[in-house]
Scaffold this active site. Sequence first.
Site, PDB file in Angstrom:
ATOM      1  N   ASP A   1       0.737  -1.258   0.000  1.00 19.38           N
ATOM      2  CA  ASP A   1       0.000   0.000   0.000  1.00 19.38           C
ATOM      3  C   ASP A   1       0.771   1.316   0.000  1.00 19.38           C
ATOM      4  O   ASP A   1       1.990   1.349   0.121  1.00 19.38           O
ATOM      5  CB  ASP A   1      -1.025  -0.016   1.127  1.00 19.38           C
ATOM      6  CG  ASP A   1      -2.383   0.460   0.605  1.00 19.38           C
ATOM      7  OD1 ASP A   1      -2.461   0.801  -0.573  1.00 19.38           O
ATOM      8  OD2 ASP A   1      -3.349   0.478   1.382  1.00 19.38           O
TER       9      ASP A   1
ATOM     10  N   LYS B   1     -16.020   8.308  -0.400  1.00 19.06           N
ATOM     11  CA  LYS B   1     -17.063   7.275  -0.386  1.00 19.06           C
ATOM     12  C   LYS B   1     -18.421   7.756  -0.906  1.00 19.06           C
ATOM     13  O   LYS B   1     -19.373   6.983  -0.962  1.00 19.06           O
ATOM     14  CB  LYS B   1     -17.214   6.705   1.035  1.00 19.06           C
ATOM     15  CG  LYS B   1     -15.928   6.081   1.594  1.00 19.06           C
ATOM     16  CD  LYS B   1     -15.575   4.743   0.945  1.00 19.06           C
ATOM     17  CE  LYS B   1     -14.307   4.133   1.559  1.00 19.06           C
ATOM     18  NZ  LYS B   1     -13.911   2.881   0.921  1.00 19.06           N
TER      19      LYS B   1
ATOM     20  N   ASP C   1      22.411  -2.888 -30.166  1.00 19.92           N
ATOM     21  CA  ASP C   1      21.285  -2.861 -29.231  1.00 19.92           C
ATOM     22  C   ASP C   1      19.930  -3.151 -29.837  1.00 19.92           C
ATOM     23  O   ASP C   1      19.015  -3.544 -29.127  1.00 19.92           O
ATOM     24  CB  ASP C   1      21.213  -1.503 -28.540  1.00 19.92           C
ATOM     25  CG  ASP C   1      20.692  -0.444 -29.485  1.00 19.92           C
ATOM     26  OD1 ASP C   1      21.275  -0.293 -30.575  1.00 19.92           O
ATOM     27  OD2 ASP C   1      19.689   0.206 -29.155  1.00 19.92           O
TER      28      ASP C   1
ATOM     29  N   HIS D   1      -3.460  -0.786  -2.726  1.00 16.88           N
ATOM     30  CA  HIS D   1      -4.869  -1.053  -2.419  1.00 16.88           C
ATOM     31  C   HIS D   1      -5.800   0.069  -2.865  1.00 16.88           C
ATOM     32  O   HIS D   1      -7.014  -0.080  -2.800  1.00 16.88           O
ATOM     33  CB  HIS D   1      -5.034  -1.298  -0.913  1.00 16.88           C
ATOM     34  CG  HIS D   1      -4.454  -2.608  -0.484  1.00 16.88           C
ATOM     35  ND1 HIS D   1      -5.224  -3.735  -0.287  1.00 16.88           N
ATOM     36  CD2 HIS D   1      -3.180  -2.983  -0.248  1.00 16.88           C
ATOM     37  CE1 HIS D   1      -4.441  -4.747   0.070  1.00 16.88           C
ATOM     38  NE2 HIS D   1      -3.189  -4.309   0.101  1.00 16.88           N
TER      39      HIS D   1
ATOM     40  N   ASP E   1     -12.925   4.560  -5.412  1.00 18.36           N
ATOM     41  CA  ASP E   1     -12.628   3.518  -4.430  1.00 18.36           C
ATOM     42  C   ASP E   1     -11.756   2.466  -5.102  1.00 18.36           C
ATOM     43  O   ASP E   1     -12.108   1.982  -6.192  1.00 18.36           O
ATOM     44  CB  ASP E   1     -13.948   2.883  -3.960  1.00 18.36           C
ATOM     45  CG  ASP E   1     -13.855   2.368  -2.531  1.00 18.36           C
ATOM     46  OD1 ASP E   1     -12.727   2.140  -2.055  1.00 18.36           O
ATOM     47  OD2 ASP E   1     -14.910   2.177  -1.897  1.00 18.36           O
TER      48      ASP E   1
ATOM     49  N   VAL F   1     -16.894  -4.109   0.850  1.00 25.66           N
ATOM     50  CA  VAL F   1     -18.241  -4.233   1.430  1.00 25.66           C
ATOM     51  C   VAL F   1     -19.188  -4.870   0.416  1.00 25.66           C
ATOM     52  O   VAL F   1     -20.021  -5.710   0.763  1.00 25.66           O
ATOM     53  CB  VAL F   1     -18.748  -2.848   1.903  1.00 25.66           C
ATOM     54  CG1 VAL F   1     -20.186  -2.934   2.358  1.00 25.66           C
ATOM     55  CG2 VAL F   1     -17.858  -2.317   3.023  1.00 25.66           C
TER      56      VAL F   1
HETATM   57  C1  GDG Z   1      -8.914   0.242   1.192  1.00 27.69           C
HETATM   58  C2  GDG Z   1      -9.374   0.832  -0.148  1.00 27.69           C
HETATM   59  C3  GDG Z   1      -9.993  -1.472  -0.892  1.00 27.69           C
HETATM   60  C4  GDG Z   1     -16.581  -1.291   7.916  1.00 27.69           C
HETATM   61  N1  GDG Z   1     -17.318  -0.897   8.969  1.00 27.69           N
HETATM   62  C5  GDG Z   1     -17.197  -1.831   9.907  1.00 27.69           C
HETATM   63  C6  GDG Z   1     -16.377  -2.833   9.428  1.00 27.69           C
HETATM   64  N2  GDG Z   1     -16.008  -2.471   8.176  1.00 27.69           N
HETATM   65  C7  GDG Z   1     -15.124  -3.263   7.296  1.00 27.69           C
HETATM   66  C8  GDG Z   1     -15.867  -3.750   6.071  1.00 27.69           C
HETATM   67  C9  GDG Z   1     -14.726  -3.959   5.098  1.00 27.69           C
HETATM   68  C10 GDG Z   1     -13.726  -2.883   5.495  1.00 27.69           C
HETATM   69  O1  GDG Z   1     -14.083  -2.436   6.796  1.00 27.69           O
HETATM   70  C11 GDG Z   1     -13.763  -1.693   4.557  1.00 27.69           C
HETATM   71  O2  GDG Z   1     -13.121  -2.054   3.390  1.00 27.69           O
HETATM   72  P1  GDG Z   1     -13.269  -1.276   2.009  1.00 27.69           P
HETATM   73  O3  GDG Z   1     -12.718  -2.097   0.931  1.00 27.69           O
HETATM   74  O4  GDG Z   1     -14.710  -0.992   1.775  1.00 27.69           O
HETATM   75  O5  GDG Z   1     -12.571   0.162   2.159  1.00 27.69           O
HETATM   76  P2  GDG Z   1     -11.208   0.851   2.789  1.00 27.69           P
HETATM   77  O6  GDG Z   1     -11.160   0.734   4.244  1.00 27.69           O
HETATM   78  O7  GDG Z   1     -11.236   2.240   2.284  1.00 27.69           O
HETATM   79  O8  GDG Z   1      -9.961   0.054   2.180  1.00 27.69           O
HETATM   80  C12 GDG Z   1     -10.475  -0.035  -0.732  1.00 27.69           C
HETATM   81  C13 GDG Z   1      -9.396  -1.986   0.407  1.00 27.69           C
HETATM   82  O9  GDG Z   1      -8.394  -1.094   0.905  1.00 27.69           O
HETATM   83  C14 GDG Z   1      -8.774  -3.366   0.216  1.00 27.69           C
HETATM   84  O10 GDG Z   1      -7.780  -3.365  -0.740  1.00 27.69           O
HETATM   85  O11 GDG Z   1     -11.089  -2.288  -1.222  1.00 27.69           O
HETATM   86  O12 GDG Z   1     -10.867   0.468  -1.975  1.00 27.69           O
HETATM   87  O13 GDG Z   1      -9.839   2.165   0.021  1.00 27.69           O
HETATM   88  O14 GDG Z   1     -14.143  -5.205   5.264  1.00 27.69           O
HETATM   89  O15 GDG Z   1     -16.579  -4.901   6.392  1.00 27.69           O
HETATM   90  N3  GDG Z   1     -16.076  -3.937  10.129  1.00 27.69           N
HETATM   91  C15 GDG Z   1     -16.619  -4.060  11.384  1.00 27.69           C
HETATM   92  N4  GDG Z   1     -17.401  -3.092  11.906  1.00 27.69           N
HETATM   93  C16 GDG Z   1     -17.730  -1.983  11.228  1.00 27.69           C
HETATM   94  O16 GDG Z   1     -18.434  -1.109  11.739  1.00 27.69           O
HETATM   95  N5  GDG Z   1     -16.365  -5.153  12.104  1.00 27.69           N
END
Ligand code: GDG
Length: 735
Positions: free
Chosen positions: A142, A288, A689, A166, A382, A387
Amino acid sequence: MSKLHIVSNRLPISIQTENDNITVTPSVGGLATGMRSIYKEYGGKWIGWPGLDACEMSTDQLNRVDKALESESCESVHLTKDEINLYYEGFSNKTIWPLFHYFTQHITYSHEFWESYKQVNQKFADKALEVIEEGDTIWIHDYQLMLVPEMIKSVKPNVTIGFFLHIPFPSYEVFRILPWRTELLQGILGADLIGFHTYDYERHFFSCVRRLFGYEISFNQIHLEDRIVMADAFPMGIDYEKFSNAALENVQKPVQEKSDLHKELEKYFLISPDRRLILSIDRMDYTKGIPNRLRAFDLFLQKHPEYIGKVTLIMLTVPSRDEVDSYKQLKSEVDELVGKINGKYGTINYTPIWYFYRSLPFNNLIELFSSSDVAMITPVRDGMNLVAKEYVASRTNKTGVIILSEMAGVAKEMGEAIIINPNNEEEIADSIKTALDMPLKEQRERMTLLQDRTKRYDVFKWSREFIKGLRKIEKIQHSFLAKKITNGVKKELVKQYKEAQNRAVFLDYDGTLSPFKKNPQDAYPDEELHGIIEKLVADKRNTVTIISGRDRDTLEEWFKDHKVNLIVEHGVWLKNYGQEWEMLVSVNNSWKPEIRPILESFVDRTPGSFIEEKNYSLVWHYRKAEPEQGELRANELKDELHTLIGNLNLEVMEGNKVIEVKSGGINKGASAMKFINNKSFDHIMAIGDDWTDEYMFRELGDKGVTIKVGLTQTSANYKLESVAAVRRYLKDLVE
Ligand code: GDG
């Protein structure tokens, strides 16, 4: 067995310190799960920041943290509060994050941030260098650590390095804004394999590499001076089974074991069974698209009042970077919008938006996924968005609809979702209606396909594919290096050279003795080169010939002070030292008036390109053109020329950023053979070359020491990586 190590900003653990007790709990996030299975299997370490402020802890406490981390095979990089502020919250989150997500208005340009970013990246690299051994593999994650690959490669070139980004990689027009763009790119290029979520990010990366460094890229391989680097798309997956099993368990759970949230949800459906739920989950981040989503929901209720009282948006927004101004402003805007919509449509029994500004435990997340009819994922940018995949995995009855922004990486894999432009609120509002009205049969059809795909390419497959990629690039590098002149080989070649009494030395000029310049006339021999040639010709046993595609006048002028022979225009002319020019092949120029207008039309349409006229050829140069346009036009030109050349007995040759049209039957190989014919050389050496030199290599075959400059495929017997390496090699021969 060689090991595989992971490096990321945060270690996949959380640490609790209570009095003198230190406990380490492994995290359960997607990356942590995917990687843990990998690095432990390969006996490696995970290197990262444990999440503590090193200034607030005594050395003894830090040592005990390190000890506790050993059980998880983790190695910590301790950071101070200042480092976190400047490197992480500063350069990573206030400079790279907004830039890479196209939010240029939020970028902070700070020299202090940059200095800290460099220093902390060095800290990570130093820790990694302590841990890794020659032959190991390391996978760096990352945007916080983009300089680490090069920092490791420069010290341990034999370690295979992977880097995965990422977040999106922006287009060149945005990336170029950054004052430290070349340093960042150079840093990433220290890796052997570079991974992105999508092909679009990969091609933006290639475009930046081409424009900033001018490296040759063929397919997905970048040809650096001394190494091949590969980039590819590896769309990240989730731990599918974990979500689908948890969702299944949740459905089967007896009432008394259900969570309070679940009981609330059930009550809600009990009151009015036709009620529908829309879910959104994300960090509170300007990327987002939360305000857009809220405004679109407002518009939907306005356009379709029959849904007022029947549809609720559950919006789980996890606090993030809430000390930063742009995030504070976003929070106020979201609070205000939620208040406005709830005030506008709410009743005693109906709240249109249930807004949670906190994080919830995993089982609550599953309950929300399971109970929601629609998932609304509308980021303005993103990298991937996990999610969306988690929602899919949690839909045990295969119903549910996803409204998905085309700006999320995941949209590339989810054609079955309703794809929207997050800036088109009208379209999002309509898509809510479409989603709510979608027949169950259609929902199941779409969801089945989504589930199959998400299940197949899960986080474990993702990491295995990346490792496969690492092994592939190792093999490719190996094959490219197979003919490289190592110190051992060099010793042997120097010995052969020294033993010979009558040597023929053929040296190509551009890209061999002298590096390419934007303007060909600027590539004249420098002092070092004059010195090398002088020493070569001083040895009476050498017959040195410069063999080039250049014209007569230029080379004659440049080498007038040396006792060398010249073969020019790819072999048309020969000038033995001290004699007049003689023609080695008879050619005519009657074709030029027909071909020149075609080249001229390409000059007109390709700014920066120009025509060089040689006695027996016409050359279209595009080194100064915008690189992608240059490549594109070069292909067009080749196509156009190929339809013509048959009748005219011409050849089209593709050199380094040039297309040359010349009379057929001329090539360096034939001319070199004519030159050596009837002479009794006991050692023949040829260095060149590009593919015009391949004629020479093929003609000489095993009769000579043939050396290709660059690492691409060749019929030469040996390879040297650059002009500098050629010069070193020649010096070793003569000194
Ligand atoms: C970066 C990139 C890329 C969210 N709220 C809660 C919770 N979550 C978990 C979700 C999901 C994770 O957090 C969020 O992942 P994302 O992929 O949506 O987004 P970023 O955090 O911005 O991540 C993104 C990622 O890296 C991977 O490469 O997809 O684009 O920006 O897993 O479920 N988990 C819990 N409680 C919450 O309230 N337990």
